[in-house]
Design an enzyme around this catalytic site. Structure first.
Site, short mmCIF file in Angstrom:
data_model
loop_
_atom_site.label_atom_id
_atom_site.label_comp_id
_atom_site.label_asym_id
_atom_site.label_seq_id
_atom_site.Cartn_x
_atom_site.Cartn_y
_atom_site.Cartn_z
N GLY A 103 36.96 80.97 34.34
CA GLY A 103 35.79 81.84 34.17
C GLY A 103 35.81 82.52 32.81
N ASP A 104 36.96 82.99 32.41
CA ASP A 104 37.11 83.59 31.09
C ASP A 104 37.06 82.54 29.99
OD1 ASP A 104 37.84 86.59 31.09
OD2 ASP A 104 39.05 85.83 32.74
N ILE A 105 37.81 81.46 30.17
CA ILE A 105 37.99 80.50 29.08
C ILE A 105 36.67 79.81 28.73
CG2 ILE A 105 39.08 78.29 28.49
CD1 ILE A 105 41.59 79.41 29.99
N GLY A 130 34.59 82.09 26.77
CA GLY A 130 35.09 82.14 25.40
C GLY A 130 34.59 80.96 24.59
#
Lengths: 395, 395
Positions: free
Chosen positions: A167-169, A172
């Site tokens: 979810g973060d990557i 990003g």
């Protein structure tokens, strides 16, 4: 060799993962990423284990190639310094909860008055619009809400979280793409803009064929285990000492596989002549293959299947990944010398460029390591002025 | 409103997923993506279900905003046409097995002679160097080899494949980043280059803290189920009718959670006063919380936890995702009218830009739908010349 993003100045207000991942990608490509951190504390992930000495390996992996300046952005004087920096910068990146930068008086609308060419990227859980905008999110929350968990896991099992914080990557990565697209537009027109990327949106964007399957068939996709739902054989098989992934994507590969398994007679077997037939008879076929794959080790099968030209691979644990000959040949594991923590291995850049190869040039910064350097270089401050700012607890 | 990549011409030789995902991202941002397909067959994924009428929903989702020209690249005349197109293009993208373009006489070294400014992106399983370079890969193979499977799955369970083809998708995203970085460099210098992205490399690049954990502690990371390994409570809890993800990322959120659960007394409980203590006593704590969460429905808990300010969310299946108010407010599900298949819902773009908002402007092309249009517009061919090419089976 020049770097692709050499000369691009990024003011990086991000913490932990999604934002720092975006600026890491840009720093790896040569951008000058100036990480602006709160004095005494810094990026929260400086407190995340595991540690090497007092330094967080988590932080060091994500923040190589960046410089660090501390600024206490609650102080007026620090805000002024930040605004001076914005005048000299190309990009500002932040991953605060929407509204935070506006409360500081440093939202995009303010900053674009100072520098109309600035590219302002905001990476948040739910984005800068919509009913959930102001809610906090973590990777686990958006993995749950965004649907990826509902299609990951054992067949018949419960929804399963993806190990890395996808979810973060992915947020990003999409942020980096948005910033670079905005940079291209600015190169043509001189006009900057705001790029607003939400972790939840990115989860929707990577659902791949699951949306199409649902909207066309009306059947809600579920976890499907490790096998391909419509290609057979295409899954891991047990060996004498582990598993081997076999991906026989078409009829020609199936024939090669039969030969590699020493079962040429299966090529003529009416149950297995086409992929739809093999998929129909998967319950019979998989144990038949497994009976054979169990007779040799994974290493033996990798060799046999490679020679036969059948796509295959081991299910590597991390210790194996970082020693894999291909991974090493591609410089995907690099060792960085950190002034305090010493040597640390981390992932390299997966973007290989013939003219402007990026990579890891410098270790992650200590908190505020480059404050004086940046105040002098970017804003032309004197030693005396810097001394005064220090006394006022501005950094 | 102008688009960020307006005017950028991309010659797209890619098939199925990783390459088409990269060019979709660029097309969504306004690039003119010209998909070059084999006559009669086209992108393999035109044959992938599910279908709407005769059209693949899989293909349509990934190829919106692109135009299609057919060219039989085994014919000399078609190669010449392709080379003429390269002279007018900014970017070439291909995801063949390394060596294929060279065999056709259309590798980067040849193309840069024709157009030194060309950006040539190659997206492959293992990359254009290293011992596995020439091997075929599928998503399942690189998910296995790259380590992500080894850290996804139930605690104590076997390695688990991520549902969406994250091996392809992340390679598509990194390819787009590499292309845009190369475009920035070319904008400054006029010099093009080759961008070489491998699916396996990208898997290594998204392992997040797993590499750091292993190299620092020597402990091989394993599947950890759905809970955060070092923050508690941070996992899905059973409700009266499903599950709810609760992410109490710090002590303040833990206190709010206790209040929301009607268990203020837990705030004082010595076992649970800090995150390390809660993590130590997780086996006791989780059933205590679950006993309470089971008493109400997921919808009720979402409301209660939202009001309390505790990060939370449902575990949505795809039918719920595409109706979620935030997903809809962010235009992350768009409906596209296809001339043959009719209306189809698909994911929108997660890159929201204030000046140059991208999005879905056109449905996926029929095979060769734009051949004549592109031959005229790009190369100035006459009706007569096009008629001749048709007779020679060039397209």
């Amino acid at each position: 060799m020049r770097q692709a993003l050499e000369g691009i100045k990024v003011l990086d207000l991000t913490r932990v993962l999604a934002g720092p991942y975006a600026t890491m990608v840009m720093a790896d490509l040569g951008a000058d990423v100036i990480k602006i951190e709160a004095p005494g504390i810094g990026d929260d992930s400086r407190q995340f284990g595991p540690y090497v000495g007092d330094e967080s390996a988590y932080f060091m992996s994500l923040n190589r190639n960046k410089r660090s300046i501390t600024l206490n952005l609650k102080e007026e004087k620090a805000k002024e310094i930040f605004q001076e920096m914005v005048k000299k910068a190309d990009v500002v990146v932040e991953n605060y909860r929407p509204g935070t930068m506006e409360k500081l008086g440093l939202g995009y609308e303010e900053l674009k008055k100072i520098n109309p060419g600035i590219i302002y990227a905001a990476c948040s859980g739910f984005g800068h619009s919509g009913p959930y905008s102001k809610r906090a999110a973590y990777d686990a929350v958006v993995q749950g809400m965004g649907g990826i968990m509902s299609i990951t896991g054992e067949k018949g099992g419960r929804p399963t979280r993806v190990g890395p914080s996808i979810g973060d990557i992915t947020a990003g990565l999409f942020s980096a793409i948005g910033i670079l697209a905005a940079l291209h537009y600015r190169n043509q027109t001189g006009i900057g803009q705001k790029v607003d990327v939400a972790m939840l949106d990115c989860q929707v964007a990577i659902l791949e064929n699951a949306i199409a399957r649902y909207v066309v068939t009306g059947v809600v996709p579920k976890p499907a285990g490790n096998r391909h739902t419509s290609i057979t054989p295409f899954e891991p098989f047990e060996t004498a000492d582990g598993e081997v992934m076999i991906a026989a994507g078409n009829d020609a590969l199936w024939e090669k596989l039969c030969e590699a398994l020493g079962k040429e007679e299966w090529i003529q077997d009416e149950r297995f002549q086409t992929n739809p037939l093999r998929t129909k008879h998967v319950e019979e076929l998989v144990p038949m293959i497994q009976e054979i794959t169990r007779t040799k080790t994974t290493a033996e099968w990798l060799k046999i299947l490679d020679q036969a030209g059948v796509p295959n691979g081991p299910i590597n644990t991390i210790d194996k990944v970082i020693e894999d000959p291909q991974v090493l040949a591609r410089e995907m594991i690099v060792e960085v010398e950190h002034p305090v923590a010493g040597k640390l291995k981390m992932a390299g850049t997966p973007i290989k460029m013939s003219e402007t190869q990026g990579g890891v040039r410098a270790p992650a910064p200590l908190l505020g390591q480059h404050t004086e350097e940046i105040l002098k270089e970017l804003l032309g401050y004197s030693d005396e002025e810097i001394e005064d700012l220090k006394k006022e607890n501005i950094f």
